[in-house]
Design a protein around this motif. Structure first.
Motif, PDB file in Angstrom:
ATOM      1  N   HIS A   1      69.535  39.742  -3.956  1.00 28.52           N
ATOM      2  CA  HIS A   1      70.582  38.755  -4.223  1.00 28.52           C
ATOM      3  C   HIS A   1      70.877  38.815  -5.715  1.00 28.52           C
ATOM      4  O   HIS A   1      69.944  38.862  -6.527  1.00 28.52           O
TER       5      HIS A   1
ATOM      6  N   MET B   1      80.180  32.399  -6.997  1.00 28.87           N
ATOM      7  CA  MET B   1      79.796  32.393  -5.582  1.00 28.87           C
ATOM      8  C   MET B   1      80.885  33.082  -4.772  1.00 28.87           C
ATOM      9  O   MET B   1      82.040  33.126  -5.170  1.00 28.87           O
TER      10      MET B   1
ATOM     11  N   HIS C   1      82.765  33.616  -0.921  1.00 28.99           N
ATOM     12  CA  HIS C   1      83.043  33.027   0.384  1.00 28.99           C
ATOM     13  C   HIS C   1      83.060  34.170   1.393  1.00 28.99           C
ATOM     14  O   HIS C   1      83.921  35.044   1.351  1.00 28.99           O
ATOM     15  N   ARG C   2      82.084  34.171   2.278  1.00 23.44           N
ATOM     16  CA  ARG C   2      81.943  35.246   3.257  1.00 23.44           C
ATOM     17  C   ARG C   2      83.078  35.185   4.274  1.00 23.44           C
ATOM     18  O   ARG C   2      83.553  34.103   4.610  1.00 23.44           O
TER      19      ARG C   2
ATOM     20  N   TRP D   1      76.103  34.063   8.849  1.00 22.27           N
ATOM     21  CA  TRP D   1      76.633  33.082   7.914  1.00 22.27           C
ATOM     22  C   TRP D   1      78.121  33.273   7.626  1.00 22.27           C
ATOM     23  O   TRP D   1      78.589  33.025   6.513  1.00 22.27           O
TER      24      TRP D   1
ATOM     25  N   TRP E   1      79.971  29.838   1.995  1.00 23.32           N
ATOM     26  CA  TRP E   1      79.814  30.269   0.612  1.00 23.32           C
ATOM     27  C   TRP E   1      78.380  30.743   0.404  1.00 23.32           C
ATOM     28  O   TRP E   1      77.458  30.265   1.058  1.00 23.32           O
ATOM     29  N   ASP E   2      78.221  31.705  -0.516  1.00 26.43           N
ATOM     30  CA  ASP E   2      76.923  32.322  -0.771  1.00 26.43           C
ATOM     31  C   ASP E   2      76.801  32.616  -2.268  1.00 26.43           C
ATOM     32  O   ASP E   2      77.742  32.438  -3.035  1.00 26.43           O
TER      33      ASP E   2
ATOM     34  N   PHE F   1      77.890  25.835   2.260  1.00 25.64           N
ATOM     35  CA  PHE F   1      77.129  26.871   1.565  1.00 25.64           C
ATOM     36  C   PHE F   1      75.926  27.217   2.427  1.00 25.64           C
ATOM     37  O   PHE F   1      75.354  26.347   3.089  1.00 25.64           O
ATOM     38  N   ILE F   2      75.533  28.478   2.426  1.00 25.08           N
ATOM     39  CA  ILE F   2      74.349  28.888   3.184  1.00 25.08           C
ATOM     40  C   ILE F   2      73.190  27.957   2.823  1.00 25.08           C
ATOM     41  O   ILE F   2      72.975  27.661   1.653  1.00 25.08           O
TER      42      ILE F   2
ATOM     43  N   TYR G   1      70.286  27.513   1.673  1.00 21.16           N
ATOM     44  CA  TYR G   1      69.104  27.873   0.891  1.00 21.16           C
ATOM     45  C   TYR G   1      68.328  26.592   0.591  1.00 21.16           C
ATOM     46  O   TYR G   1      68.892  25.500   0.606  1.00 21.16           O
TER      47      TYR G   1
END
Length: 179
Positions: free
Chosen positions: A35, A47, A49-50, A57, A61-62, A151-152, A154
């Motif tokens: 990452h 960040m 956006h997938r 996912w 957002w990631d 957001f993912i 985490y």
């Protein structure tokens, strides 16, 4: 053609086996994931956006960029490739080391924190099959996005730690961008 990953033992030593991403990993099979966290001078994280149809996912957002190391790649090489592929930033990772590694069931997740100069999200070339948008955000905004499901998910403590490392290591700003 499916991605292939080198399998590692618990000491990160390659076992000599190669895993086809389309397969199912069994307990004890480990690989490297990276990452990349790109911070600006305001300690904001770039960040991504997938894309909505991403298998894992999708539509969320990631962190700035990330993915698995391909067979034969080091963690640094994977970070450099993923950053260039996903968001069009060509950064030289030759002298970078991960700031931390998080172990997970299927391997090792190396987190790189970088501070390239002058990243303009509007000028980045995004990988259309993976990323639909990018922008900078502060820690509190990302933590709120985790709460809202944007957001993912985490661990919030991990996000806070990444921001702490980002701020701690921001000066002097590095410029390892490649022409």
């Amino acid at each position: 053609m499916a991605e292939k990953w080198d399998l590692l033992d618990a000491d990160r030593i390659p076992t000599g086996e190669v895993f086809d991403r389309k397969g199912t990993m069994i307990p004890g099979q480990l690989h490297t994931v990276v990452h990349i966290c790109i911070f600006n001078e305001n300690n904001e994280l770039l960040m991504q956006h997938r894309v909505d149809n991403k298998a894992c996912w999708g539509g969320m957002w990631d962190l700035s960029a990330g993915g698995s190391a391909l067979s034969g790649e080091t963690s640094r090489q994977a970070a450099q490739r993923e950053t260039a592929e996903e968001i069009g930033i060509f950064y030289d990772f030759a002298n970078e080391r991960p700031y931390l590694t998080v172990n997970f069931d299927c391997g090792f997740d190396d987190y790189f924190i970088i501070h390239p100069q002058s990243v303009d999200p509007a000028s980045l070339v995004l990988q259309e099959s993976e990323v639909q948008a990018v922008r900078f955000a502060g820690c509190d905004e990302i933590l709120n996005m985790i709460d809202s499901g944007e957001f993912i998910p985490y661990r919030k403590s991990l996000i806070q730690l990444l921001f702490d490392f980002g701020k701690e290591n921001a000066l002097p700003a590095k410029n390892n961008l490649q022409a």
